[in-house]
Design an enzyme around this catalytic site. Structure first.
Site, PDB file in Angstrom:
ATOM      1  N   LYS A 236    -123.174 -24.958  74.177  1.00  0.00           N
ATOM      2  CA  LYS A 236    -122.303 -25.624  75.176  1.00  0.00           C
ATOM      3  C   LYS A 236    -121.763 -24.576  76.089  1.00  0.00           C
ATOM      4  O   LYS A 236    -121.834 -23.097  75.712  1.00  0.00           O
ATOM      5  CB  LYS A 236    -121.005 -26.142  74.350  1.00  0.00           C
ATOM      6  CG  LYS A 236    -120.656 -25.070  73.123  1.00  0.00           C
ATOM      7  CD  LYS A 236    -119.582 -24.320  73.708  1.00  0.00           C
ATOM      8  CE  LYS A 236    -119.162 -23.170  72.828  1.00  0.00           C
ATOM      9  NZ  LYS A 236    -118.747 -22.075  73.693  1.00  0.00           N
ATOM     10  N   TYR A 320    -113.970 -26.776  73.148  1.00  0.00           N
ATOM     11  CA  TYR A 320    -113.737 -27.350  71.844  1.00  0.00           C
ATOM     12  C   TYR A 320    -112.631 -28.158  71.804  1.00  0.00           C
ATOM     13  O   TYR A 320    -112.482 -29.160  70.987  1.00  0.00           O
ATOM     14  CB  TYR A 320    -113.514 -25.997  70.790  1.00  0.00           C
ATOM     15  CG  TYR A 320    -114.907 -25.180  70.578  1.00  0.00           C
ATOM     16  CD1 TYR A 320    -115.647 -25.523  69.686  1.00  0.00           C
ATOM     17  CD2 TYR A 320    -115.127 -24.054  71.287  1.00  0.00           C
ATOM     18  CE1 TYR A 320    -116.841 -25.024  69.342  1.00  0.00           C
ATOM     19  CE2 TYR A 320    -116.196 -23.199  70.934  1.00  0.00           C
ATOM     20  CZ  TYR A 320    -117.012 -23.852  70.027  1.00  0.00           C
ATOM     21  OH  TYR A 320    -118.297 -23.006  69.870  1.00  0.00           O
TER      22      TYR A 320
END
Length: 465
Positions: A236, A320
């Site tokens: 990510k 996140y």
């Protein structure tokens, strides 16, 4: 019994099954669990596939353990077993079916989370068509980029995985190669650089390419991996923006290869429990989410502080918090407002240092979020109608802690990276659904990140998503 059936095993139940009845099933079974404190050697001799479980931690010498050892018959003994130990015995049987140890003398009874984790591992390692445990087939992973995350997290995790293993590395730093070859038993033909990476198409041992490069290189090496007919796990964020993410997804569909994102926390027990509590509305409707993730970025020359590499706090750790808000509220945001702040205009002249943003959701829930490269924060808080859930620390590789209005979480620390890579491998091998770690999930995050940057650059203007 239900867990075994879900895994595809035929289960025959009965309070008592005599030796004749067992013999009648014997030719068709994978193994028989005998829940007893006494099994004669003669019965063992006739049925070497018996899986014997004693419900007594004491007095287990009623089982002819020596005979069992000599004839490779598996014996499991539950310590301090009692009338509530049926699940324990089933777990031990499943472990025996999966790992086939000669003898398993004890199973930890006190740790429910460990038992639950072991059961899930057994279920996830079962072939969905035949119901047979697939112990032998492992997928080969090539790590592309040998930076800190690959070196200290991913590669060590591959020592713990059961469905995948390290089969190649790709690096632009020749000095790293000898140590990796020695530590992971790699040969010269398992080592690539960025120039000859495309030749990995000729390596049948590599099934998955794991992209662990700076963000601006994600798209290029994902597309190159697809051209080499490999599946891809991309760290990510999936890309630099939503347009790139769409290109990557389109490329995966074109070559019929899967695209996954490195969302390790989807496999972490605390986060799984938070998701469950929110989905089941244990505390009613969610009204507000609040979360933050940040740390003090050190070296000013690192790529995370360079715009050309796709650096900045939001792309690195803010994602996140976006994830946390989305999978707790269980909806996609409809709009965002954001502001960016700097306390060090020299160090963070190219990238964002601190961003705060709010996301609005269709149900009316609001998420208030923070990310920073200048201050440490690491938490998740969900406020609902009749209670709350908190994780702090929430996003770390190591220990995660949390509690609700009613109780504290008591989950064992797991290797998030190992569970994540095994979960993806299980999806590819057996078709078991992964835990929402696909490219589409990465695209959804990129659309939100694009909107946050757009709002921050327009003095906090509300941006529809």
């Amino acid at each position: 019994s239900n867990a075994l059936r879900q895994a595809g095993h035929q289960v025959i139940e009965g309070w008592t099954l005599g030796e004749d009845e067992l013999a009648s099933y014997y030719s068709e079974i994978e193994g028989i669990m005998v829940r007893t404190n006494k099994v004669p050697a003669e019965t063992m001799a006739k049925m070497p596939k018996l899986k014997i479980v004693s419900k007594h931690g004491v007095g287990c010498d009623n089982i002819d353990v020596n005979y069992a050892r000599a004839h490779d018959i598996t014996v499991a003994i539950a310590a301090d077993a009692n009338a509530d130990s049926v699940a324990e015995h089933t777990l031990m049987f499943m472990l025996m079916m999966a790992k086939n140890p000669r003898e398993m003398d004890r199973v930890v009874r006190e740790d429910y989370s460990l038992r639950k984790e072991l059961i899930q591992k057994i279920l996830s390692s079962t072939d969905k068509n035949s119901g047979k445990l697939n112990n032998n087939k492992k997928l080969g992973i090539a790590l592309v980029g040998l930076g800190n995350y690959a070196t200290n997290q991913l590669a060590p995790a591959l020592f713990e995985t059961s469905l995948c293993e390290l089969k190649a590395i790709v690096t632009g730093t020749p000095s790293k190669i000898p140590q990796w070859k020695k530590k992971y038993g790699l040969s010269n033909n398992q080592v690539y650089n960025y120039e000859n990476f495309d030749s990995i198409i000729n390596n049948p041992e590599v099934h998955i390419v794991y992209i662990v490069l700076p963000n601006n290189m994600h798209k290029e090496y994902t597309l190159r991996a697809f051209k080499a007919n490999k599946h891809v796990i991309c760290e990510k964020p999936l890309a630099l923006n939503a347009n790139e993410a769409n290109e990557m997804i389109a490329a995966s569909k074109k070559v019929n290869r899967e695209l996954y994102v490195g969302y390790r926390l989807h496999y972490e027990p605390h986060h799984q429990e938070v998701i469950r509590l929110c989905r089941e509305k244990t505390f009613g409707r969610i009204k507000h989410f609040e979360g933050g993730f940040g740390f003090r970025a050190g070296n000013s020359n690192q790529w995370r502080l360079k715009k050309q590499y796709g650096g900045g706090a939001l792309m690195d750790v803010g994602i996140y918090v976006i994830q946390g808000a989305r999978y707790t509220i269980g909806e996609e945001p409809i709009s965002v407002t954001a502001r960016e702040y700097k306390t060090d205009n020299i160090k963070f002249k190219e990238v964002d240092e601190l961003i705060v943003w709010q996301m609005e959701f269709p149900s009316g829930a609001i998420a208030s979020c923070t990310t920073s490269f200048a201050a440490s924060t690491n938490h998740l808080f969900v406020a609902a109608e009749k209670g709350f859930i908190r994780l702090s620390p929430s996003y770390t590789y190591g220990k995660i802690s949390g509690y609700t209005r009613k109780y504290a979480f008591d989950f064992q620390q797991v290797n998030q990276q190992a569970l994540h890579m095994d979960g993806i491998s299980n999806n590819l091998i057996n078709g078991v659904p992964h835990l929402n770690t696909g490219g589409d999930e990465g695209l959804r995050d990129m659309k939100i990140i694009d909107a946050i940057f757009k709002s921050a650059s327009s003095d906090g203007k509300r941006v529809l998503i």
